[in-house]
Design a protein around this motif. Structure first.
Motif, PDB file in Angstrom:
ATOM      1  N   ARG A  56      -5.503   1.582  -9.065  1.00 58.73           N
ATOM      2  CA  ARG A  56      -4.945   2.920  -9.014  1.00 58.73           C
ATOM      3  C   ARG A  56      -5.897   3.907  -8.373  1.00 58.73           C
ATOM      4  O   ARG A  56      -5.475   4.950  -7.868  1.00 58.73           O
ATOM      5  N   ASN A  59      -5.254   3.740  -4.374  1.00 61.09           N
ATOM      6  CA  ASN A  59      -4.222   4.605  -3.779  1.00 61.09           C
ATOM      7  C   ASN A  59      -4.147   5.956  -4.481  1.00 61.09           C
ATOM      8  O   ASN A  59      -3.178   6.692  -4.333  1.00 61.09           O
ATOM      9  N   ARG A  87      -1.374   6.733   0.884  1.00 63.43           N
ATOM     10  CA  ARG A  87      -0.572   5.838   0.050  1.00 63.43           C
ATOM     11  C   ARG A  87       0.343   4.953   0.865  1.00 63.43           C
ATOM     12  O   ARG A  87       0.670   3.842   0.462  1.00 63.43           O
ATOM     13  N   MET A  92       2.170  -1.157  -3.114  1.00 62.49           N
ATOM     14  CA  MET A  92       1.788  -1.548  -4.469  1.00 62.49           C
ATOM     15  C   MET A  92       2.890  -2.380  -5.119  1.00 62.49           C
ATOM     16  O   MET A  92       4.069  -2.086  -4.979  1.00 62.49           O
ATOM     17  N   PHE A  94       3.966  -3.987  -8.897  1.00 63.82           N
ATOM     18  CA  PHE A  94       3.636  -3.741 -10.301  1.00 63.82           C
ATOM     19  C   PHE A  94       4.026  -4.917 -11.192  1.00 63.82           C
ATOM     20  O   PHE A  94       4.921  -5.688 -10.858  1.00 63.82           O
ATOM     21  N   ARG A 167       9.556  -4.158  -0.712  1.00 62.50           N
ATOM     22  CA  ARG A 167       9.391  -2.710  -0.670  1.00 62.50           C
ATOM     23  C   ARG A 167       7.983  -2.339  -0.201  1.00 62.50           C
ATOM     24  O   ARG A 167       7.807  -1.462   0.655  1.00 62.50           O
ATOM     25  N   LEU A 169       6.069  -4.169   1.559  1.00 63.73           N
ATOM     26  CA  LEU A 169       5.952  -4.602   2.947  1.00 63.73           C
ATOM     27  C   LEU A 169       6.603  -3.601   3.894  1.00 63.73           C
ATOM     28  O   LEU A 169       6.126  -3.374   5.009  1.00 63.73           O
ATOM     29  N   PRO A 173       2.144  -1.741   5.398  1.00 60.57           N
ATOM     30  CA  PRO A 173       0.845  -1.343   4.875  1.00 60.57           C
ATOM     31  C   PRO A 173      -0.286  -2.148   5.491  1.00 60.57           C
ATOM     32  O   PRO A 173      -0.054  -3.219   6.057  1.00 60.57           O
TER      33      PRO A 173
ATOM     34  N   ALA B 181       6.073   4.064  -8.932  1.00 56.30           N
ATOM     35  CA  ALA B 181       6.293   3.221  -7.765  1.00 56.30           C
ATOM     36  C   ALA B 181       6.631   4.069  -6.547  1.00 56.30           C
ATOM     37  O   ALA B 181       6.171   3.797  -5.431  1.00 56.30           O
ATOM     38  N   GLN B 183       5.706   7.230  -6.128  1.00 54.92           N
ATOM     39  CA  GLN B 183       4.466   7.924  -5.727  1.00 54.92           C
ATOM     40  C   GLN B 183       3.587   6.986  -4.917  1.00 54.92           C
ATOM     41  O   GLN B 183       2.976   7.394  -3.930  1.00 54.92           O
ATOM     42  N   ALA B 184       3.546   5.719  -5.330  1.00 56.72           N
ATOM     43  CA  ALA B 184       2.665   4.768  -4.663  1.00 56.72           C
ATOM     44  C   ALA B 184       3.097   4.488  -3.225  1.00 56.72           C
ATOM     45  O   ALA B 184       2.278   4.090  -2.405  1.00 56.72           O
ATOM     46  N   THR B 185       4.382   4.697  -2.899  1.00 57.94           N
ATOM     47  CA  THR B 185       4.785   4.477  -1.503  1.00 57.94           C
ATOM     48  C   THR B 185       4.345   5.637  -0.617  1.00 57.94           C
ATOM     49  O   THR B 185       4.491   5.572   0.598  1.00 57.94           O
ATOM     50  N   GLY B 186       3.844   6.701  -1.222  1.00 60.43           N
ATOM     51  CA  GLY B 186       3.445   7.861  -0.435  1.00 60.43           C
ATOM     52  C   GLY B 186       4.570   8.870  -0.282  1.00 60.43           C
ATOM     53  O   GLY B 186       4.510   9.765   0.550  1.00 60.43           O
ATOM     54  N   ALA B 187       5.626   8.726  -1.091  1.00 57.54           N
ATOM     55  CA  ALA B 187       6.744   9.653  -1.016  1.00 57.54           C
ATOM     56  C   ALA B 187       6.293  11.051  -1.445  1.00 57.54           C
ATOM     57  O   ALA B 187       5.411  11.191  -2.284  1.00 57.54           O
TER      58      ALA B 187
ATOM     59  N   MET C   1      -2.423   5.540  12.306  1.00 59.88           N
ATOM     60  CA  MET C   1      -3.230   4.417  11.828  1.00 59.88           C
ATOM     61  C   MET C   1      -2.823   3.118  12.512  1.00 59.88           C
ATOM     62  O   MET C   1      -3.599   2.493  13.197  1.00 59.88           O
ATOM     63  N   ASN C   5      -2.051  -5.589  12.726  1.00 62.10           N
ATOM     64  CA  ASN C   5      -1.315  -6.590  11.971  1.00 62.10           C
ATOM     65  C   ASN C   5       0.062  -6.109  11.528  1.00 62.10           C
ATOM     66  O   ASN C   5       0.941  -6.897  11.253  1.00 62.10           O
ATOM     67  N   VAL C   6       0.242  -4.807  11.469  1.00 64.28           N
ATOM     68  CA  VAL C   6       1.443  -4.266  10.853  1.00 64.28           C
ATOM     69  C   VAL C   6       2.686  -4.507  11.690  1.00 64.28           C
ATOM     70  O   VAL C   6       3.746  -4.846  11.177  1.00 64.28           O
ATOM     71  N   VAL C   9       5.435  -7.211  11.191  1.00 64.36           N
ATOM     72  CA  VAL C   9       6.516  -7.155  10.210  1.00 64.36           C
ATOM     73  C   VAL C   9       7.841  -6.946  10.910  1.00 64.36           C
ATOM     74  O   VAL C   9       8.851  -7.554  10.565  1.00 64.36           O
TER      75      VAL C   9
END
Ligand SMILES: Nc1ncnc2c1ncn2[C@@H]1O[C@H](COP(=O)(O)OP(=O)(O)OP(=O)(O)O)[C@@H](O)[C@H]1O
Ligand SMILES: [Mg+2]
Lengths: 264, 273, 278
Positions: A56, A59, A87, A92, A94, A167, A169, A173, B181, B183-187, C1, C5-6, C9
């Motif tokens: 945590r 990110n 981010r 991420m 979980f 998701r 992917l 990232p 989740a 937040q973690a995507t950067g939304a 960025m 590699n990205v 996808v």
């Protein structure tokens, strides 16, 4: 792609990272880890070792109290770092999947594209065609495209986790952070999910950091292992070096040991 | 265990039971006395006397005989008022939904832009909730004149307070993982709300909206008492003209309307959840 | 960025096109969707027109309503002296309304619960009475009782009791029906009679639920009691109507603030008590 095993490039370098939660609990103490570009790194440790906290911090869902993290040479812990940009480079995954339960699988994967799009467009829950293509392709990578229109909460645990990987992917990232991705799955499904993660790492060159607390999975899947115990790194090496002595250090260190090590 | 030891254990337990029981009884007596005191005092204050009730019984009976039987021919004049009652409830609830979505997001701790906004919104919502529809209706009738428009506004305001508070509390109780989740995507913050919070709140919100519609129908049946449209107006009008059989028809129609709405709303809610 | 590699996808993938096409076909609006939407809009417009909710009226109304609320400021504080008694009366009415509602609701609720009352006739009869009580607003009950026992808070309490008795009775019945069956069966197995089962297996389980409902509907009752005065059934509503009729807006402001304070305090107290129950 220069991903030669002889001269690995550093993707992430974590230097002197510490985190003390409100209330004084020291979850991380002076953690130093170097992560190579494109590798599948397992962070092994018992419950409460600080694995989740470490992820945590990467990110910045949690703000570290001290130390710095560099990603491709740039300091991402600096206050100037744009969180949104940061981010979206870190997908991420979980333990509890954390899919948006009431919407379709495809929409869930599309949420990985949110950081690339304006909030105003999101207001109508609409995404550009290009994003939809990316989302479907990411689903295909984890062989879930046939369930694209099903509601997320109708899937089994393993399927949900695969969608969650898709998701992550879809964010395209540079790094995927998987926080105990298989802790709520049975062994067969767990191996399947870990295989997908490993395959993604290998085929797309995405760096994967994976928290685990099971030694067998670590031995099976890890390229490199970082062992953690009570907020500190107690082991770093390849999985063949995971001897009983090392495992004992990770899992059964008695309370006094931590202080003694600090004193040295 | 030897027999005497066993006996003494049993005796001890019984003594203890008796002690606990005594304390319980004492406490219960205390509370009962307190409650009785409060009830007696309040009863004297509002002139509640069984005698008054008994004395009133013949009058109630008299009134009832004047009401019954309902004049069913009057029914045809109530169709319009019944439809109007439903229309008031529909638009009152619809406006409340429109107002309450943004207010709920401002008034939930985890979606509000600022803690001060949160407190101000909650205070405003509490004010809307505390004030009965009829009070609003009275004020609006003075402001915009007699008619259903005042009724719609009155219902809309009160229902906004109810709906928005409910929705805000639901938003505060959402599963954290889904939010994290996102937040973690950067939304962005708005995107996190749109994808992490709203989908979780929607079923409960719809269900509560249907419930609120049911309540609004019930309220709309009496708005007419203050001139804000609907069946209540026919009710009070026929009473003022001492046409009690027609009044009884009004009450019958209100009863049926509420019953039907209750039944439909229960069915709808069962389908949503 | 865009790390090298990205991009991998997004390289084409078989099967993706089929799903995208299916997505396209799902998203398009079918004729019946459009018809449904049109019908809904037409219906709502018809309703809006019938209740005088037209853009022009609304635009006209907003400033007018704002002006009326502005007239309430500053509140005429000395008017509060006339309000303490009616405010207290409002709460007394709510208290007694709640008591009467319980007295009415409890027996009827027991009779309406399927796991206690085996006779379908009795059950449906109790349900019908509860429905009748519940469906008729407390204000209509108040009109009835005022014409029977005269003006004052007493008919107000009776009216609240009837309406809320119907509401509580139904909720009690549901609470009774939802109790855990295990203790009931255990009790029956000991040979206990029907009343004993009700008293020792059902009531103890349902009681916290009963108390919660009573407290919640007491809160709602206080809000209702503030308007009973409009039909002469006591409480602060009478002062409110009078002030509005006399265009004493600054007095109306005081009444509204007082209601606000009263309801807020009672909400807090009731929420606190409800949180203590479990
Ligand atoms: N938000 C928080 N506030 C306070 N303390 C926390 C918080 N999150 C975690 N901790 C504490 O920090 C320590 C490390 O927690 P962390 O979740 O990082 O461990 P973990 O290795 O991921 O364990 P697990 O296997 O149980 O997930 C624990 O003692 C935990 O109680
Ligand atoms: Mg963890």
């Amino acid at each position: 792609m220069d991903n030669q095993p002889t001269a690995p490039r550093t993707a992430l370098s974590i230097r002197g990272l510490s985190k003390t939660y409100k209330g004084g609990l020291e979850a991380l103490r002076d953690v130093n880890i170097e992560v190579n570009e494109g590798e599948f790194l397992v962070i092994l440790g018992p419950s409460g070792a600080g694995k989740s906290t470490l992820m945590r911090c990467l990110n910045r869902l949690v703000e570290p109290t001290a130390g710095a993290i560099f990603h491709q040479g740039r300091e991402i812990t600096s206050p100037k770092q744009n969180l949104r940009d940061l981010r979206r480079q870190f997908g991420m995954v979980f333990q509890q999947f954390n899919l948006v339960k009431r919407v379709s699988v495809l929409t869930n994967v599309l949420t990985g594209r949110l950081a690339y799009r304006s909030a105003w467009r999101s207001l109508f829950y609409s995404f550009p065609q290009a994003d939809k293509r990316i989302a479907v392709e990411c689903l295909a990578r984890v062989n879930m495209e046939h369930k694209a229109f099903q509601r997320a909460d109708t899937l089994s645990g393993g399927e949900q986790q695969r969608v969650a990987i898709a998701r992550a992917l879809a964010q395209q990232p540079a790094v995927i952070l998987a926080d105990e991705p298989v802790a709520s799955l049975d062994p067969k499904i767990a191996r399947q999910v870990l295989n997908y993660l490993k395959q993604i790492s290998r085929e797309l060159g995405i760096t994967v950091l994976c928290n685990l607390h099971q030694v067998e999975y670590t031995r099976e899947f890890a390229e490199r292992v970082v062992g953690m115990s009570r907020g500190t790194v107690v082991f770093e090496g390849v999985s063949s070096q995971l001897t009983d002595e090392v495992l004992h250090r990770i899992y059964y260190r008695d309370p006094g040991d931590a202080d003694r090590e600090d004193a040295e | 265990m030897t027999a005497p030891a066993f006996d003494s254990v049993v005796a001890g337990a019984l003594r203890e039971e008796a002690g606990i029981r005594n304390r319980r009884v004492l406490k219960a007596c205390g509370w009962t006395a307190f409650a009785a005191g409060v009830l007696y005092f309040t009863a004297t204050q509002i002139g509640m006397k069984p005698a008054a009730l008994v004395a009133g019984l013949p009058f109630m009976w008299d009134f009832l005989t004047r009401l019954l039987p309902p004049d069913l021919t009057y029914f045809q004049y109530l169709v319009g008022a019944t439809i109007e009652t439903v229309q008031i409830a529909i638009w009152g609830t619809l406006l409340a939904v429109l107002f309450s979505v943004p207010l709920a997001l401002l008034g939930a701790r985890n979606t509000t832009p600022h803690i001060l906004v949160f407190h101000a919104t909650r205070m405003f919502l509490n004010a809307l909730r505390s004030i009965n529809e009829l009070v609003f209706a009275l004020i609006f009738v003075s402001a915009v004149g007699l008619g259903p428009f005042a009724g719609v506004l009155a219902i809309a305001l009160h229902a906004t307070g109810m709906l928005a508070k409910f929705c805000a509390e639901e938003a505060e109780g959402v599963e954290k993982g889904q939010v994290e989740a996102m937040q973690a995507t950067g939304a962005s913050k708005l995107q996190v709300i749109l994808f992490g919070v709203i989908p979780q709140v929607i079923p409960a919100f719809i269900s509560y909206t249907i419930y609120r519609f049911d309540v609004s129908i019930r309220s709309a049946t009496v708005l007419g008492l203050v001139g804000a449209g609907g069946l209540g107006f026919s009710l009070i009008k026929t009473m003022k003209l001492f046409k009690y059989h027609e009044t009884a028809t009004c009450i019958l129609v209100i009863f049926l309307l509420v019953l039907v709405s209750d039944w439909i709303c229960a069915k709808l809610r069962a389908r949503v959840l | 960025m865009a790390a090298p590699n990205v991009s991998a996808v997004a390289s084409g993938m078989p099967g993706a096109d089929r799903i995208l096409r299916e997505l396209q076909s799902r998203k398009t609006w079918r004729v019946h969707h459009l018809l449904l939407a049109a019908a809904a809009i037409a219906f709502l417009t018809w309703c809006a027109d019938a209740v005088d909710l037209r853009p022009r009226e609304v635009i006209y109304a907003i400033p007018v309503i704002g002006e009326y609320f502005a007239r309430m400021w500053p509140p005429k504080w000395q008017f509060a002296d006339n309000l303490w008694q009616p405010a207290a009366e409002t709460i007394y009415i709510a208290v007694w309304g709640n008591v009467i509602a319980t007295l009415i609701g409890l027996p009827l609720g027991v009779l309406a619960a399927s796991n206690v009352t085996p006779s379908g006739v009795v059950r449906n009869g109790a349900k019908a009475i509860l429905n009748l009580f519940r469906s008729i607003s407390e204000l209509i009950w108040a009109i009835f009782f005022v014409s029977a026992v005269g003006l004052g808070p007493f008919p107000g309490a009776l009216a609240l009791g009837m309406n809320y008795g119907g509401i509580l009775g139904r909720l009690y019945a549901e609470a009774i029906e939802n109790v855990d069956r295990g203790p009931i069966e255990a009790m029956q197995a000991t040979g206990a009679g029907r009343l004993q089962v009700i008293l020792f297996a059902i009531f103890p389980q349902a009681l916290p639920q009963f108390v919660t409902y009573n407290l919640y509907w007491f809160e709602v009752g206080v809000r209702s009691a503030t308007v009973l005065g409009m039909v002469g059934a006591g409480g602060i509503g009478f002062e409110l109507v009078t002030a509005i009729r006399l265009f004493e807006w600054r007095e109306v402001g005081v009444v509204l603030l007082l209601i606000l304070g009263m309801v807020t305090v009672i909400d807090f107290a009731s929420t606190y008590l409800r949180s203590k129950i479990y």
